[in-house]
Design a protein around this motif. Sequence first.
Motif, PDB file in Angstrom:
ATOM      1  N   LEU A  59       0.424  -0.969  -0.211  1.00  0.00           N
ATOM      2  CA  LEU A  59       0.182   0.431   0.001  1.00  0.00           C
ATOM      3  C   LEU A  59       0.751   1.145  -0.187  1.00  0.00           C
ATOM      4  O   LEU A  59       1.815   1.629   0.573  1.00  0.00           O
ATOM      5  CB  LEU A  59      -0.825   0.175   1.242  1.00  0.00           C
ATOM      6  N   LEU A  66      -1.904   3.987   2.029  1.00  0.00           N
ATOM      7  CA  LEU A  66      -1.203   2.923   3.263  1.00  0.00           C
ATOM      8  C   LEU A  66      -1.982   3.825   4.678  1.00  0.00           C
ATOM      9  O   LEU A  66      -1.751   3.113   5.666  1.00  0.00           O
ATOM     10  CB  LEU A  66       0.201   3.332   3.196  1.00  0.00           C
ATOM     11  N   TYR A 105      -2.500 -14.424   2.086  1.00  0.00           N
ATOM     12  CA  TYR A 105      -2.080 -12.831   1.889  1.00  0.00           C
ATOM     13  C   TYR A 105      -1.273 -12.267   2.768  1.00  0.00           C
ATOM     14  O   TYR A 105      -1.378 -12.330   3.713  1.00  0.00           O
ATOM     15  CB  TYR A 105      -3.527 -12.006   1.870  1.00  0.00           C
ATOM     16  N   GLU A 106      -0.817 -11.119   2.787  1.00  0.00           N
ATOM     17  CA  GLU A 106      -0.134 -10.244   3.506  1.00  0.00           C
ATOM     18  C   GLU A 106      -0.432  -8.673   3.169  1.00  0.00           C
ATOM     19  O   GLU A 106      -0.507  -8.676   1.438  1.00  0.00           O
ATOM     20  CB  GLU A 106       1.312 -10.628   3.315  1.00  0.00           C
ATOM     21  N   PHE A 107       0.117  -7.658   3.551  1.00  0.00           N
ATOM     22  CA  PHE A 107      -0.168  -6.601   3.192  1.00  0.00           C
ATOM     23  C   PHE A 107       1.682  -5.774   4.458  1.00  0.00           C
ATOM     24  O   PHE A 107       1.400  -6.367   4.926  1.00  0.00           O
ATOM     25  CB  PHE A 107      -1.539  -5.510   4.208  1.00  0.00           C
ATOM     26  N   ALA A 108       1.739  -4.873   3.671  1.00  0.00           N
ATOM     27  CA  ALA A 108       2.869  -4.496   3.122  1.00  0.00           C
ATOM     28  C   ALA A 108       2.796  -2.466   3.116  1.00  0.00           C
ATOM     29  O   ALA A 108       2.126  -2.943   1.978  1.00  0.00           O
ATOM     30  CB  ALA A 108       3.637  -5.557   2.744  1.00  0.00           C
ATOM     31  N   ALA A 109       3.847  -1.855   3.805  1.00  0.00           N
ATOM     32  CA  ALA A 109       4.265  -0.284   3.335  1.00  0.00           C
ATOM     33  C   ALA A 109       5.227  -0.637   1.959  1.00  0.00           C
ATOM     34  O   ALA A 109       5.934  -0.994   1.506  1.00  0.00           O
ATOM     35  CB  ALA A 109       4.697   0.560   4.221  1.00  0.00           C
ATOM     36  N   TYR A 168      -5.809   2.638   5.089  1.00  0.00           N
ATOM     37  CA  TYR A 168      -6.734   1.409   5.419  1.00  0.00           C
ATOM     38  C   TYR A 168      -7.496   0.585   6.259  1.00  0.00           C
ATOM     39  O   TYR A 168      -8.773   0.345   5.645  1.00  0.00           O
ATOM     40  CB  TYR A 168      -5.731   0.346   4.046  1.00  0.00           C
ATOM     41  N   PRO A 180       5.945  -3.468   6.969  1.00  0.00           N
ATOM     42  CA  PRO A 180       5.555  -3.397   6.937  1.00  0.00           C
ATOM     43  C   PRO A 180       3.873  -3.294   8.107  1.00  0.00           C
ATOM     44  O   PRO A 180       4.661  -3.271   9.422  1.00  0.00           O
ATOM     45  CB  PRO A 180       5.410  -5.487   6.887  1.00  0.00           C
ATOM     46  N   CYS A 181       3.106  -3.493   7.277  1.00  0.00           N
ATOM     47  CA  CYS A 181       1.784  -2.762   8.209  1.00  0.00           C
ATOM     48  C   CYS A 181       0.886  -3.827   8.601  1.00  0.00           C
ATOM     49  O   CYS A 181       0.232  -3.134   9.371  1.00  0.00           O
ATOM     50  CB  CYS A 181       0.973  -1.688   7.940  1.00  0.00           C
ATOM     51  N   ASP A 182       1.262  -4.951   7.947  1.00  0.00           N
ATOM     52  CA  ASP A 182      -0.397  -5.664   8.497  1.00  0.00           C
ATOM     53  C   ASP A 182       0.674  -7.546   7.860  1.00  0.00           C
ATOM     54  O   ASP A 182      -0.103  -7.086   6.204  1.00  0.00           O
ATOM     55  CB  ASP A 182      -1.159  -5.415   8.030  1.00  0.00           C
ATOM     56  N   ALA A 185      -0.266 -10.862   7.509  1.00  0.00           N
ATOM     57  CA  ALA A 185      -1.504 -11.485   7.598  1.00  0.00           C
ATOM     58  C   ALA A 185      -1.237 -12.415   8.085  1.00  0.00           C
ATOM     59  O   ALA A 185      -2.196 -13.539   7.862  1.00  0.00           O
ATOM     60  CB  ALA A 185      -2.545 -11.513   6.981  1.00  0.00           C
ATOM     61  N   LEU A 188       6.866   3.468   7.702  1.00  0.00           N
ATOM     62  CA  LEU A 188       6.141   3.275   6.371  1.00  0.00           C
ATOM     63  C   LEU A 188       7.139   2.469   6.442  1.00  0.00           C
ATOM     64  O   LEU A 188       6.344   1.591   5.570  1.00  0.00           O
ATOM     65  CB  LEU A 188       5.606   4.555   6.159  1.00  0.00           C
TER      66      LEU A 188
END
Lengths: 222, 335
Positions: free
Chosen positions: A47, A52, A92-96, A55, B311-313, B315, B308
Amino acid sequence: MKYNSAFEIIGPVMVGPSSSHTAGAVRIGRLAREVLGERPTQVRFELMGSFLATYRGHGTDVALLAGVLGLDTADADVRRARDLAHEAGLAYEFAAGRAEHHHPNTVRVVLAGATRATALVASSIGGGKVEVIELDGLHVRFTGERFTLILYHVDEQGFLARVSRLLDERGSNIARLSLERWTKGGDAVTVCEVDQPVPASVLADLRAGIRGVRDIRVVSVL
Amino acid sequence: MSFTSLSQLARQAEDRGLSIARLMMSVEEQQSGLDEDQLMAKMASQFAVMEQAVRKGILEPERSRTGLTGQDAARVHTYLERGASFVPPEPLRAMAYALAVSEVNAAMGRIVATPTAGAAGILPGVLVSLLDSGRYTRDQLVWSLFTAAALGLAIANAACISGAAGGCQAEVGSATAMAAGALVELAGGSPQAAVHAAALALQNSLGLVCDPMAGLVEVPCVTRNGLHAITALAAADMALAGVRSVIPPDEVVDAMRQIGQEMPVSLRETGLGGLAGTPTGRAYRVKVFGEDELLDSGASSGRPQSGLARPCDAASEEQSSARDGRVTGEIQQRL
């Protein structure tokens, strides 16, 4: 032209709370799924910008995931996407991500299935409208609002002429066309938006009859 | 072909002796290959979703998942029936209905983005209140959505309609302009009068920043939708009375675009500045999302977004479910 239809302004029908951060995100996820062209098993979202920063408040995370699962913007199950992903065996994975010079609402989606993988960068430009700006590292532009052919092929003279001749003979009007290549004479990708859906028989002829075509993916109308 | 300028839109309509709505219809027919009946049916179904959202927000009010917003539409609706308000009942009803749709949106309910979800209360607010007043038929109101669409297309193509790109002026400002112009055509005003109503409404929204608390489309989005429904009605009256924007409509749109470009990123839907950056705004962010969210955005200290890079999440299942569990717990605690 960014916006063409009355229903891009009075629409989409969607679950809230944000057209750009929720509905647009669902659409980006769906586009990524269609570009992959098979059941996704792994996805990573990077994101950027406002995506970001907000979200979680906008549900952008569940919206992106819902799209990759094939859900629609108006589907009440969007908020349950994490559970649905688990049930569907989608990791799944979320990252900056690094913002670079993109629109503030931008995400890189890295997606893989059993036999294929793809990566695209897409922006949600407002009102639920989205645009893919990068595909597998190449600068391309398409929106998924028109029937879109993505041709992976070898860069060689006459390729576009052969494709456009075949589409013309079979009654398809090209609305937008771009070819980008990694190296001269090497791998290339052509993105071709057409006004009407291309029948399966024409797709088969494109695959079999055009020299240099390696693979074709179809993005049908969002 | 589409619309890129308000003046061109008005000129084209007047040259062809059409209303803006009729011009939009003919362009849409050409582009979609659908006929007028099909397009009217499609727009009527959008209007039906708008109306459902109004009724739901008034009759079955619920709080959003965070508990920040909800039930104010019903509050205003009860108040107006007492008959002692400053604003007459009809515009007050438009305000209540706009609040209703925005509350439904905040609670992840079904709405129509007009032009965005953040500004989705304004058009249904004014149009459904007019439906209830009996002054216009459903058909007339559905037609007026084509006026609104044409005005919105011109603004969206010449400037922008996303809060992240242009601030709230691009969302609520555009929606107010669309509603004002649509009302003018409903009342039989000329295309010229309609685009001037849009310009008057838009210039009254210039500079409006997008500063949602905790990044949620709740505070101040919901009440802002309510108040701007009344602005739309007033701008329509102003234009119908013969008032014209001194600055030509296209220049007002261009001013909106430029202001959007000059607006700092903290005021463009990042949940960092303005109301989001107040002590209360920041405290809510922590309360709703927990401390770790602050690292995601660098919001609390106004630091550049150096946090930032992490990693923000990630999962992994246990991590995300643990976090969701805690957030839910906190929200329940607050309720």
